[in-house]
Motif scaffolding. Structure first.
Motif, PDB file in Angstrom:
ATOM      1  N   ASP A 419      71.602 -56.587  30.452  1.00  0.00           N
ATOM      2  CA  ASP A 419      71.508 -55.109  30.519  1.00  0.00           C
ATOM      3  C   ASP A 419      70.641 -54.697  31.856  1.00  0.00           C
ATOM      4  O   ASP A 419      69.794 -55.517  32.002  1.00  0.00           O
ATOM      5  N   GLU A 427      68.324 -48.314  30.235  1.00  0.00           N
ATOM      6  CA  GLU A 427      69.510 -48.965  30.062  1.00  0.00           C
ATOM      7  C   GLU A 427      70.618 -48.230  31.198  1.00  0.00           C
ATOM      8  O   GLU A 427      70.910 -46.974  30.549  1.00  0.00           O
ATOM      9  N   GLY A 430      75.398 -52.256  31.027  1.00  0.00           N
ATOM     10  CA  GLY A 430      75.619 -53.428  30.078  1.00  0.00           C
ATOM     11  C   GLY A 430      76.724 -54.404  30.415  1.00  0.00           C
ATOM     12  O   GLY A 430      77.604 -53.577  30.806  1.00  0.00           O
TER      13      GLY A 430
END
Ligand code: 4AD
Ligand code: MG
Length: 504
Positions: A419, A427, A430
């Motif tokens: 991540d 974030e 991903g």
């Protein structure tokens, strides 16, 4: 007179005769005898409007020009002149052929929602059809375009092929079950609540009649049978194009997909949308390290593109949306991203807690990091983008490659996931290396209780010429937030879709 866009008129030589077409941002009248007005005209082609100087000698000065209000549309003919401050403006003096023609008036100007003043973001969301007329949303729209073009350019320059993955799908890529159904069945009819043998004759007759209608699901006790549905099986809006793009990766080597994705997560946060855009590269003969290098190069390329191509809009965001934005982005450009195993991150968080740091969610190896943890790592501890790697397998998707036991000294099994966390957003990416070994993949699918039959084509990629491969997904709106400093994901997409809201 040549019709020039405002962006070009602002750069034209003094003395050039031009026509500009656009909308009034503001009108200012001078007290000069005979009348003199200054119109700020913009056409969205750049941040700045151009000023059009309108003397009272224009034939429609009293009847029209002196009555213009915000967002009336006009066509202006005139001559480029230099301003005392070194800029350019247009003189619409009729003695030199100047003229201003009104194309569209604004009805009831006092009640036009987008007055030239500061509006709250909430108010502008309620007027999402008009908000792009403001400075802020004009700048957001231009950056959104610049960012999309830069994404395509980045991959194109590196020999990636753009693949159009489907929006309707029968597989749940992330296995998280947060999908919107796509169906032509009339599911409004309640399902039978009793077992067939307990059904009354009347209910049975009704059920059989309904079952004959084309859009009725075949009723089986307790569940809907989708064999009569449009696709002959359950279908959903995609949560990610990854599984499909992997098929092209294992023949074209370097590919990417960029499209809308949908998630029915009921999280009303400033970072979640039900409909968002994701760009997903996939590279063959690559591991997690190569994947993370691609991600870092990609983010830096995007920042650089916005800074160089849209300096005017970026200056506005720096001054008015997030003070210090340009310094922050400059810092990101000039420092290598920090790579950190998940197991190490947990140790850092535990140490912070021992030192008095408070988190809402408890920390221990195996947890899915919460946004507060991610933001602590990237904003407070490292103060730079962080690539977290090698997560516990329990909290990650079935397709991620299983690491050898004991990787990073982890107390349990980990997968080659990553991540990318950035200050201000958390974030943003991903990704993972994919499980290319069929037996390990099958074990994971089974262990997670997923319907292995549905994945037959995905498993074929491992049966026929399998290769190590990896990829990631960048949330386009999260990238927009990161680059513009805008604080809410609803304000970086033209028409946001969130729980309870699908207006416009
Ligand atoms: O981490 P995610 O769920 O990864 C995947 O979907 C992988 N299949 C990608 C891949 O490996 N090809 O989502 C990727 C990114 C997140 O990091 C986040 O930036 C964004 O998509 N994202 C959202 N953005 C806005 N609203 C939401 N509800 C989002 N969910 C994920
Ligand atoms: Mg994720």
């Amino acid at each position: 007179m040549a019709w020039l866009r405002v962006v070009d008129a602002l750069k034209a030589e003094v003395g050039t005769k031009v026509t500009v077409k656009g909308w009034i941002r503001t009108r200012r009248d001078s007290k000069a005898e005979g009348g003199l007005s200054f119109l700020n005209v913009h056409d969205g082609t750049c941040f700045d409007p151009i000023q059009v100087v309108c003397p009272g000698s224009l034939s429609n000065y009293a009847s029209e020009i002196s009555k213009l209000t915000t967002h009336c549309s006009v066509e202006c003919d005139g001559t480029i002149v230099a301003t005392p401050k070194g800029g350019k403006e247009i003189s619409a003096d009729p003695a030199n052929g100047g003229a201003v023609r009104v194309i569209g008036w604004v009805d009831d100007p006092d009640h036009y929602p987008i007055q030239p003043k500061q509006h709250t973001m909430e108010f502008l969301r309620e007027n999402a059809h008009l908000r792009v007329r403001t400075n802020t949303f004009g700048a957001v729209a231009r950056i959104r375009h610049t960012l999309s073009m830069a994404m395509h350019r980045f991959y194109h320059e590196r020999g990636f092929f753009y693949v159009h993955t489907p929006i309707i799908t029968a597989s749940d890529c992330e296995g998280a079950g947060q999908m919107f159904r796509v169906s032509t069945l009339d599911l409004m009819r309640p399902l039978p609540r009793v077992a067939p043998e307990q059904e009354s004759a009347e209910a049975k007759k009704l059920r059989e009649e309904f079952s004959k209608k084309p859009n009725m699901p075949a009723w089986t006790y307790g569940q809907v049978d989708h064999c009569k549905d449009f696709f002959g099986k359950e279908a959903h809006l995609t949560v990610s194009g990854q599984l499909n793009v992997e098929t092209y990766c294992t023949a074209l080597s370097r590919v990417y997909t960029f499209g809308p994705t949908f998630r029915a997560e009921n999280s009303n946060t400033s970072r979640h949308l039900a409909e968002f855009w994701m760009i997903e590269p996939e590279i063959a003969f690559a591991d997690l390290q190569a994947d993370s290098e691609l991600a870092e190069d990609f983010i830096k390329y995007l920042i650089n593109a916005c800074l160089t191509e849209r300096a005017d809009d970026m200056k506005f965001f720096d001054e008015r949306i997030e003070k210090g934005l340009l310094t922050r982005l400059g810092h990101v450009l000039n420092t290598p991203f920090r790579r950190l195993p998940y197991t190490e991150a947990i140790k850092i968080l535990e140490k912070a807690i021992a030192g008095g740091k408070k988190f809402e969610y408890p920390v221990k190896w195996g947890i899915d990091l919460q946004s507060e943890h991610e933001r602590f790592l990237t904003e407070e501890h490292f103060k730079q983008p962080v690539i977290l790697m090698n997560y516990p397998k329990q909290i990650k998707a079935f397709y991620m490659r299983l690491n050898p036991p004991g990787t990073d000294g982890a107390p349990g099994d980990t997968v080659a996931a990553m991540d990318v966390l950035v200050p201000g957003v958390g974030e943003i990416i991903g990704g993972s290396q994919r499980e290319e070994r069929l037996d390990v993949l099958d074990a994971r699918i089974t262990e997670m209780g997923l319907p292995i039959k549905e994945y037959w084509w995905y498993r074929d990629l491992r049966r026929y010429g399998t290769v190590p491969h990896a990829g990631f997904g960048l949330g386009f709106e999260r990238a927009m937030m990161f680059i513009t400093g805008m604080g809410n994901v609803r304000d970086v997409i033209p028409f946001p879709r969130t729980p309870g809201s699908a207006e416009f």
